[in-house]
Write a protein that holds these residues in place. Structure first.
Motif, PDB file in Angstrom:
ATOM      1  N   THR A 227       0.921  -1.137   0.083  1.00  0.00           N
ATOM      2  CA  THR A 227      -0.081   0.190   0.115  1.00  0.00           C
ATOM      3  C   THR A 227       0.858   1.301   0.063  1.00  0.00           C
ATOM      4  O   THR A 227       2.034   1.167   0.213  1.00  0.00           O
ATOM      5  CB  THR A 227      -0.865   0.026   1.278  1.00  0.00           C
ATOM      6  N   ARG A 228       0.335   2.481  -0.270  1.00  0.00           N
ATOM      7  CA  ARG A 228       1.029   3.731  -0.105  1.00  0.00           C
ATOM      8  C   ARG A 228       1.383   4.118   1.195  1.00  0.00           C
ATOM      9  O   ARG A 228       1.990   5.147   1.264  1.00  0.00           O
ATOM     10  CB  ARG A 228       0.382   4.839  -0.987  1.00  0.00           C
ATOM     11  N   LEU A 229       0.939   3.463   2.230  1.00  0.00           N
ATOM     12  CA  LEU A 229       1.670   3.667   3.452  1.00  0.00           C
ATOM     13  C   LEU A 229       2.877   3.297   3.815  1.00  0.00           C
ATOM     14  O   LEU A 229       3.450   3.448   4.739  1.00  0.00           O
ATOM     15  CB  LEU A 229       0.428   3.094   4.582  1.00  0.00           C
ATOM     16  N   TRP A 230       3.518   2.386   3.091  1.00  0.00           N
ATOM     17  CA  TRP A 230       4.848   2.165   3.060  1.00  0.00           C
ATOM     18  C   TRP A 230       5.944   2.753   2.391  1.00  0.00           C
ATOM     19  O   TRP A 230       5.508   3.288   1.433  1.00  0.00           O
ATOM     20  CB  TRP A 230       4.723   0.502   2.899  1.00  0.00           C
ATOM     21  N   ARG A 231       7.003   2.350   3.004  1.00  0.00           N
ATOM     22  CA  ARG A 231       8.098   3.260   2.162  1.00  0.00           C
ATOM     23  C   ARG A 231       8.590   2.402   0.794  1.00  0.00           C
ATOM     24  O   ARG A 231       8.606   1.296   0.802  1.00  0.00           O
ATOM     25  CB  ARG A 231       9.368   3.267   2.942  1.00  0.00           C
ATOM     26  N   LYS A 232       8.611   3.180  -0.461  1.00  0.00           N
ATOM     27  CA  LYS A 232       8.811   2.526  -1.701  1.00  0.00           C
ATOM     28  C   LYS A 232      10.200   1.666  -1.601  1.00  0.00           C
ATOM     29  O   LYS A 232      11.156   2.364  -1.257  1.00  0.00           O
ATOM     30  CB  LYS A 232       8.920   3.585  -2.840  1.00  0.00           C
ATOM     31  N   GLU A 233      10.221   0.571  -2.130  1.00  0.00           N
ATOM     32  CA  GLU A 233      11.261  -0.273  -2.167  1.00  0.00           C
ATOM     33  C   GLU A 233      12.389   0.231  -3.379  1.00  0.00           C
ATOM     34  O   GLU A 233      13.666   0.179  -3.149  1.00  0.00           O
ATOM     35  CB  GLU A 233      11.152  -1.701  -2.514  1.00  0.00           C
ATOM     36  N   VAL A 234      11.702   0.713  -4.476  1.00  0.00           N
ATOM     37  CA  VAL A 234      12.125   0.861  -5.606  1.00  0.00           C
ATOM     38  C   VAL A 234      12.099   2.410  -5.832  1.00  0.00           C
ATOM     39  O   VAL A 234      10.889   2.797  -5.879  1.00  0.00           O
ATOM     40  CB  VAL A 234      11.858   0.249  -6.745  1.00  0.00           C
ATOM     41  N   ARG A 235      13.076   3.238  -6.058  1.00  0.00           N
ATOM     42  CA  ARG A 235      13.069   4.535  -6.468  1.00  0.00           C
ATOM     43  C   ARG A 235      12.323   4.902  -7.861  1.00  0.00           C
ATOM     44  O   ARG A 235      12.651   4.065  -8.737  1.00  0.00           O
ATOM     45  CB  ARG A 235      14.408   5.342  -6.330  1.00  0.00           C
ATOM     46  N   ALA A 236      11.664   6.071  -7.849  1.00  0.00           N
ATOM     47  CA  ALA A 236      10.908   6.557  -9.049  1.00  0.00           C
ATOM     48  C   ALA A 236      12.117   7.103  -9.862  1.00  0.00           C
ATOM     49  O   ALA A 236      13.228   7.482  -9.614  1.00  0.00           O
ATOM     50  CB  ALA A 236      10.159   7.667  -8.694  1.00  0.00           C
ATOM     51  N   ALA A 237      12.143   6.748 -11.004  1.00  0.00           N
ATOM     52  CA  ALA A 237      12.807   7.232 -12.114  1.00  0.00           C
ATOM     53  C   ALA A 237      12.980   8.599 -12.288  1.00  0.00           C
ATOM     54  O   ALA A 237      11.946   9.394 -12.213  1.00  0.00           O
ATOM     55  CB  ALA A 237      12.609   6.603 -13.516  1.00  0.00           C
ATOM     56  N   SER A 238      14.273   9.095 -12.323  1.00  0.00           N
ATOM     57  CA  SER A 238      13.984  10.559 -12.500  1.00  0.00           C
ATOM     58  C   SER A 238      14.183  11.100 -13.728  1.00  0.00           C
ATOM     59  O   SER A 238      13.976  12.277 -14.121  1.00  0.00           O
ATOM     60  CB  SER A 238      15.518  11.212 -11.717  1.00  0.00           C
ATOM     61  N   SER A 239      14.350  10.286 -14.716  1.00  0.00           N
ATOM     62  CA  SER A 239      14.323  10.538 -16.185  1.00  0.00           C
ATOM     63  C   SER A 239      13.940   9.454 -16.970  1.00  0.00           C
ATOM     64  O   SER A 239      13.843   8.274 -16.330  1.00  0.00           O
ATOM     65  CB  SER A 239      15.768  11.233 -16.696  1.00  0.00           C
ATOM     66  N   ALA A 240      13.492   9.525 -18.203  1.00  0.00           N
ATOM     67  CA  ALA A 240      13.082   8.530 -19.073  1.00  0.00           C
ATOM     68  C   ALA A 240      13.580   8.337 -20.290  1.00  0.00           C
ATOM     69  O   ALA A 240      12.956   8.439 -21.311  1.00  0.00           O
ATOM     70  CB  ALA A 240      11.549   8.656 -19.130  1.00  0.00           C
ATOM     71  N   ASP A 241      15.125   8.391 -20.192  1.00  0.00           N
ATOM     72  CA  ASP A 241      15.837   8.192 -21.568  1.00  0.00           C
ATOM     73  C   ASP A 241      15.537   6.832 -22.424  1.00  0.00           C
ATOM     74  O   ASP A 241      15.683   5.861 -21.577  1.00  0.00           O
ATOM     75  CB  ASP A 241      17.268   8.255 -21.144  1.00  0.00           C
ATOM     76  N   ALA A 242      14.719   7.101 -23.392  1.00  0.00           N
ATOM     77  CA  ALA A 242      14.361   6.006 -24.285  1.00  0.00           C
ATOM     78  C   ALA A 242      15.453   5.092 -24.247  1.00  0.00           C
ATOM     79  O   ALA A 242      15.016   3.680 -24.220  1.00  0.00           O
ATOM     80  CB  ALA A 242      13.627   6.410 -25.394  1.00  0.00           C
ATOM     81  N   ASP A 243      16.642   5.379 -24.378  1.00  0.00           N
ATOM     82  CA  ASP A 243      17.844   4.272 -25.016  1.00  0.00           C
ATOM     83  C   ASP A 243      17.961   3.461 -23.740  1.00  0.00           C
ATOM     84  O   ASP A 243      18.197   2.352 -23.507  1.00  0.00           O
ATOM     85  CB  ASP A 243      18.874   5.066 -24.934  1.00  0.00           C
ATOM     86  N   ARG A 244      17.500   3.850 -22.398  1.00  0.00           N
ATOM     87  CA  ARG A 244      17.778   3.176 -20.955  1.00  0.00           C
ATOM     88  C   ARG A 244      16.527   2.452 -20.493  1.00  0.00           C
ATOM     89  O   ARG A 244      16.786   1.955 -19.301  1.00  0.00           O
ATOM     90  CB  ARG A 244      18.624   4.019 -20.033  1.00  0.00           C
ATOM     91  N   CYS A 245      15.367   2.619 -21.352  1.00  0.00           N
ATOM     92  CA  CYS A 245      14.086   2.088 -20.771  1.00  0.00           C
ATOM     93  C   CYS A 245      13.828   0.717 -21.053  1.00  0.00           C
ATOM     94  O   CYS A 245      14.546   0.214 -22.268  1.00  0.00           O
ATOM     95  CB  CYS A 245      12.971   3.085 -21.156  1.00  0.00           C
ATOM     96  N   LEU A 246      13.214   0.098 -20.370  1.00  0.00           N
ATOM     97  CA  LEU A 246      12.791  -1.385 -20.742  1.00  0.00           C
ATOM     98  C   LEU A 246      11.402  -1.487 -20.039  1.00  0.00           C
ATOM     99  O   LEU A 246      10.968  -1.466 -18.935  1.00  0.00           O
ATOM    100  CB  LEU A 246      13.756  -2.644 -20.106  1.00  0.00           C
ATOM    101  N   SER A 247      10.430  -1.666 -21.146  1.00  0.00           N
ATOM    102  CA  SER A 247       9.006  -1.738 -20.843  1.00  0.00           C
ATOM    103  C   SER A 247       8.495  -3.269 -21.162  1.00  0.00           C
ATOM    104  O   SER A 247       8.821  -3.649 -22.145  1.00  0.00           O
ATOM    105  CB  SER A 247       8.170  -0.733 -21.400  1.00  0.00           C
ATOM    106  N   ILE A 248       7.740  -3.911 -20.239  1.00  0.00           N
ATOM    107  CA  ILE A 248       7.446  -5.190 -20.401  1.00  0.00           C
ATOM    108  C   ILE A 248       5.900  -5.386 -20.046  1.00  0.00           C
ATOM    109  O   ILE A 248       5.370  -4.846 -19.033  1.00  0.00           O
ATOM    110  CB  ILE A 248       8.082  -6.095 -19.341  1.00  0.00           C
ATOM    111  N   LEU A 249       5.080  -6.008 -21.175  1.00  0.00           N
ATOM    112  CA  LEU A 249       3.870  -6.244 -20.724  1.00  0.00           C
ATOM    113  C   LEU A 249       3.672  -7.607 -20.560  1.00  0.00           C
ATOM    114  O   LEU A 249       4.154  -8.600 -21.361  1.00  0.00           O
ATOM    115  CB  LEU A 249       2.841  -5.865 -21.897  1.00  0.00           C
ATOM    116  N   THR A 250       3.327  -8.376 -19.396  1.00  0.00           N
ATOM    117  CA  THR A 250       2.939  -9.672 -18.980  1.00  0.00           C
ATOM    118  C   THR A 250       1.679  -9.928 -18.971  1.00  0.00           C
ATOM    119  O   THR A 250       0.803  -9.243 -18.366  1.00  0.00           O
ATOM    120  CB  THR A 250       3.748 -10.005 -17.637  1.00  0.00           C
TER     121      THR A 250
END
Length: 360
Positions: free
Chosen positions: A82-105
Motif C-alpha cells: 500500500t502507499r502507507l509503506w516506504r517505496k522499495e524501488v526509487r522513482a525514475a528521475s528521467s525516462a531516457d528511451a535508450d535506457r528504458c525497458l518496458s514489459i507487458l506480462t
C-alpha cells in the motif's frame, strides 16, 4: 446472531493460524492468497463483537483479542503493498528511451478467444517485450502480426495451460527454453540488449500452482522459484524476473524468493496491482509479478484493462539507472531462509545448476 459471530471469529482465527504451518498442501498454502479479504473480514467481525458480545465475561475479551491479533497479523503482510509503506524501488528521475525497458506480462487464458484486445494493448502502449502465458498454437497464430515490429521471439506453444511466448522489439541472445521441475511446465531464459547497448538477463516463469486440479502441494512451484533465486543470487548482471508465479506478492514463498535472489519489488509502497481474478472484484490478488535487480528504477507500473482472460495484464516500465539504484535495498536472507530454500529444492531434485544463466 451471537453464535454466528462466535463461529466467524473462530474461522478468522483458523484461517490465520493454518498458514503459519509449512505444510505444502494446497488448501493451507491457498490461505496465503486472501489476506486482504481476511483482514476485512476480521475488522467486520470485531465490529460485530463490539455490538453483540457481553464484555462482562472474560471469554468475550479473549475472543476479541484473538480476532484483533489476527487482523494485525494479516495487515502486517499486506501493508507493504500500500502507499502507507516506504517505496522499495526509487522513482525514475528521467525516462531516457535508450535506457528504458518496458514489459507487458499477460496470462491470456488458453480458451480465451479475444486476442484482438491484447494486440490492441500492445499497439497502444508499445512495450519493448510482451510475455504471454497459457498461450497455445492458436494464440501464436493470432499474435503473429506482432512480429512485424517485435521480430525477436521465443515460442513454446502448449495445450496444457503452460504455453509461453516472448515477443521483443529489442534483440535477444542466449535464449533457452527449459523445464526445470516438471516435464510439461516450461520457463524461458535470455538476454535482452537495451537501446543503450547494455545487456539485461531475463527469466520468464509460470510454475504450476498448488490446487486440487493441478498439484496437490506447492512443492513444485516453491522449488522452481528457489532454484531460480539461487541462480541469480551471486550475479552482478542487471536482472529481470517476470511471469505468473501462481503465488501472491506477500506469501512466505515469494518473500523467500526475494530474500534469496536479492531482487526488488517495485510494487512495495506503490500498491497491490491485483491481476487475478479479472471477473470477481472481491476475490483479487497479485499473481503476476515483475522483480528486478538494483540496477533499475521504476518509471511506471500499472494493471492493464481486461483482455477476456481471468488475469489482467501487468505493464512495467523500468529505467536502467545503476548509479541511482545502488541505494536500493530489498529483503535479506538469514540462515533459516537458506535452510528452508535447501529443503524446498532438495525435495524436487533440482539445483541452481539446472537454471540457464545467459551472459555468465
Amino acid at each position: 446472531m451471537l453464535p454466528a459471530v462466535i463461529l466467524a471469529s473462530l474461522l478468522v482465527a483458523l484461517a490465520t493460524a493454518l498458514p503459519l504451518s509449512r505444510n505444502p498442501h494446497w488448501l493451507i498454502r491457498g490461505l496465503d492468497f486472501p489476506r486482504f479479504q481476511l483482514a476485512v473480514l476480521a475488522a467486520l467481525v470485531l465490529l460485530a463483537q463490539w455490538l453483540l458480545l457481553d464484555y462482562s465475561h472474560a471469554w468475550a475479551w479473549g475472543l476479541s483479542a484473538a480476532v484483533l491479533v489476527c487482523l494485525c497479523w494479516q495487515l502486517s503482510w499486506i501493508l507493504p503493498y500500500t502507499r502507507l509503506w516506504r517505496k522499495e524501488v526509487r522513482a525514475a528521475s528521467s525516462a531516457d528511451a535508450d535506457r528504458c525497458l518496458s514489459i507487458l506480462t499477460a496470462n491470456v487464458l488458453t480458451p480465451n478467444r479475444q486476442a484482438h484486445k491484447l494486440v490492441a494493448l500492445v499497439e497502444q502502449h508499445q512495450p519493448d517485450i510482451l510475455v504471454t502465458l497459457e498461450s497455445d498454437q492458436w494464440w501464436e497464430d493470432q499474435l503473429a502480426c506482432l512480429e512485424l515490429t517485435m521480430p525477436h521471439t521465443i515460442k513454446c506453444p502448449l495445450d496444457n495451460l503452460y504455453g509461453m511466448h516472448v515477443y521483443s522489439r529489442l534483440p535477444l541472445d542466449e535464449t533457452y527454453i527449459d523445464f526445470l521441475v516438471e516435464d510439461d511446465v516450461p520457463s524461458m531464459h535470455t538476454r535482452v540488449r537495451l537501446r543503450s547497448g547494455d545487456w539485461v538477463r531475463a527469466h520468464f516463469l509460470h510454475p504450476a500452482p498448488p490446487s486440487p486440479t493441478e498439484n496437490p502441494e506447492s512443492a513444485e512451484r516453491d522449488a522452481e522459484l528457489v532454484v531460480v533465486a539461487r541462480s541469480i543470487a551471486d550475479s552482478d548482471q542487471p536482472l529481470i524476473v517476470t511471469g505468473d508465479l501462481n503465488d501472491v506478492a506477500w506469501s512466505r514463498t515469494t518473500r523467500l524468493f526475494r530474500k534469496i535472489s536479492g531482487l526488488l519489488d517495485p510494487r512495495v509502497g506503490r500498491g497491490m496491482f491485483n491481476t487475478f481474478h479479472a471477473r470477481y472484484p472481491l476475490l483479487r490478488w497479485p499473481l503476476d509479478h515483475l522483480f528486478h535487480s538494483q540496477h533499475f528504477t521504476v518509471a511506471n507500473i500499472r494493471r492493464m484493462p481486461a483482455i477476456g482472460s481471468d488475469h489482467f495484464p501487468l505493464y512495467s516500465r523500468l529505467v536502467f539507472s545503476p548509479l541511482k539504484g545502488r541505494a536500493q535495498n530489498g529483503l535479506e536472507s538469514d540462515a533459516t531462509d537458506q535452510a528452508l530454500a535447501d529443503a524446498l529444492k532438495d525435495g524436487q531434485a533440482v539445483s541452481r545448476a539446472d537454471v540457464p544463466t545467459p551472459g555468465e
